[in-house]
Design an enzyme around this catalytic site. Sequence first.
Site, PDB file in Angstrom:
ATOM      1  N   ASP A 166      69.942 -32.369 -34.158  1.00  0.00           N
ATOM      2  CA  ASP A 166      69.718 -32.605 -32.733  1.00  0.00           C
ATOM      3  C   ASP A 166      69.911 -31.295 -31.967  1.00  0.00           C
ATOM      4  OD1 ASP A 166      69.845 -33.413 -30.046  1.00  0.00           O
ATOM      5  OD2 ASP A 166      70.671 -35.365 -30.598  1.00  0.00           O
TER       6      ASP A 166
ATOM      7  N   GLU B  72      74.047 -32.613 -47.148  1.00  0.00           N
ATOM      8  CA  GLU B  72      73.154 -32.544 -45.989  1.00  0.00           C
ATOM      9  C   GLU B  72      73.825 -33.267 -44.834  1.00  0.00           C
ATOM     10  OE1 GLU B  72      68.549 -33.373 -44.522  1.00  0.00           O
ATOM     11  OE2 GLU B  72      69.374 -34.619 -46.135  1.00  0.00           O
TER      12      GLU B  72
ATOM     13  N   THR C  25      61.438 -32.665 -44.907  1.00  0.00           N
ATOM     14  CA  THR C  25      62.020 -33.853 -44.291  1.00  0.00           C
ATOM     15  C   THR C  25      60.898 -34.644 -43.617  1.00  0.00           C
ATOM     16  OG1 THR C  25      62.360 -33.024 -42.049  1.00  0.00           O
ATOM     17  CG2 THR C  25      63.990 -32.375 -43.693  1.00  0.00           C
ATOM     18  N   GLU C  26      61.229 -35.837 -43.134  1.00  0.00           N
ATOM     19  CA  GLU C  26      60.243 -36.628 -42.402  1.00  0.00           C
ATOM     20  C   GLU C  26      59.729 -35.864 -41.189  1.00  0.00           C
ATOM     21  OE1 GLU C  26      63.133 -37.844 -43.404  1.00  0.00           O
ATOM     22  OE2 GLU C  26      62.784 -39.745 -44.430  1.00  0.00           O
ATOM     23  N   TYR C  27      60.657 -35.346 -40.390  1.00  0.00           N
ATOM     24  CA  TYR C  27      60.285 -34.581 -39.206  1.00  0.00           C
ATOM     25  C   TYR C  27      59.346 -33.440 -39.564  1.00  0.00           C
ATOM     26  CZ  TYR C  27      63.802 -36.611 -36.042  1.00  0.00           C
ATOM     27  OH  TYR C  27      64.524 -37.441 -35.241  1.00  0.00           O
ATOM     28  N   GLU C  28      59.733 -32.740 -40.627  1.00  0.00           N
ATOM     29  CA  GLU C  28      59.003 -31.543 -41.010  1.00  0.00           C
ATOM     30  C   GLU C  28      57.546 -31.866 -41.343  1.00  0.00           C
ATOM     31  OE1 GLU C  28      61.190 -29.572 -43.986  1.00  0.00           O
ATOM     32  OE2 GLU C  28      59.961 -27.759 -43.985  1.00  0.00           O
TER      33      GLU C  28
END
Lengths: 221, 221
Positions: free
Chosen positions: B125, B44, B199-202
């Site tokens: 990003d 990743e 993921t955290e963002y997700e």
Amino acid sequence: MRLRGRKGIRENLEQQEDLVVLDPREYKGKWSQMFGNDRPLYIELGMGKGQFISGMSFKHPDCNFVGMDMYDELIRRGSEKVRNIWSGHEPENSHNVRLALGNIESIEEFFAPGEVERVYLNFSDPWPKKKHGRRRLTHPRFLDKYRTLLNEEGEIHFKTDSRELFEFSLNAFAANGLQMGSISLNLHGDGINEEHVMTEYESKFVGQGMPIYRCEVKVGE
Amino acid sequence: MRLRGRKGIRENLEQQEDLVVLDPREYKGKWSQMFGNDRPLYIELGMGKGQFISGMSFKHPDCNFVGMDMYDELIRRGSEKVRNIWSGHEPENSHNVRLALGNIESIEEFFAPGEVERVYLNFSDPWPKKKHGRRRLTHPRFLDKYRTLLNEEGEIHFKTDSRELFEFSLNAFAANGLQMGSISLNLHGDGINEEHVMTEYESKFVGQGMPIYRCEVKVGE
């Protein structure tokens, strides 16, 4: 698009032989001959009320256009659009556009292999239920038909407001090994893109701030 | 992700030799040897706080995982995530996951050609300014690097919440002739898709009802 029949529509269409084709089977393999020139043939499958095809025909006099739909009333409205947009700028010979009545299911009966250079699919019915997936105009069974009709420069230009249909279509294009390009997930995100002739749906959706999805697909081999 | 330095982080990382790789150059061409087996290597790039890579390592003990990021603090947080998720289920030998400190710009210094089977790019990003386009991890110059690292089964699995980055990436994949599949414009549209480790963002974005975009790209040749 389902429309109620109106009396006299068929008669109206029959009187527009210069613009309306009631039986496109007659011209299979003979569209160049009918237009009287060898310009590339661009067709719109499901032209709706005809804003796109009429605008394109006016903007690109160097190409021939056929707009198809399966309802008399849409062909009639389209014919008004064409005549309005060309009004005062009549081409010397005949128009570079015809509006043809026919069911896209039978498209191979209307155009000969290699006769078409571009297929436009604009805001096609998304057929959201999975069981109706085969009816979507980007279903692989239609892609096979287009592949046959298109010449070696052939492309499909596709736009829609339906995220679901766009997702389905990208996967269908990819799975069929077709080369995609100019993929846009928000066509007018930076303001109206004047390069693109808009459809009725498109004007409405963009006005509501909804994203328009678009991509081009090379089919010619 | 920019994080303030904290005293003692580097010392902490240095004490985690079983999990943390401070100089991935050491293992170029030797990752299988280091893991002690021939399982496929999934990496990743930009692992953030490590929720995805730790979850994947636990869910897929038949694969080896390397999560990369360029900040000590992220590696430290990731190491906590890995140890937490594996807590009470410690593998018999060593973990099937390593967290490696490094700049993805230099990825060809960390992995040998054909050494990697899958690249995960999660919420990279988006670098929204055009002049920064070259920094996007799906820019063709990175695709060239991945193509070299990946083996014949090689794939890139990409997800993002950024419509702009997804659009850019689809076009980059297509222009580079890469075979796309499993394209999704709203990954969790029909409810959380349990198959995918988030993921955290997700988790955050899905909670806010924002669409997640995803696709898989075959790179192996």
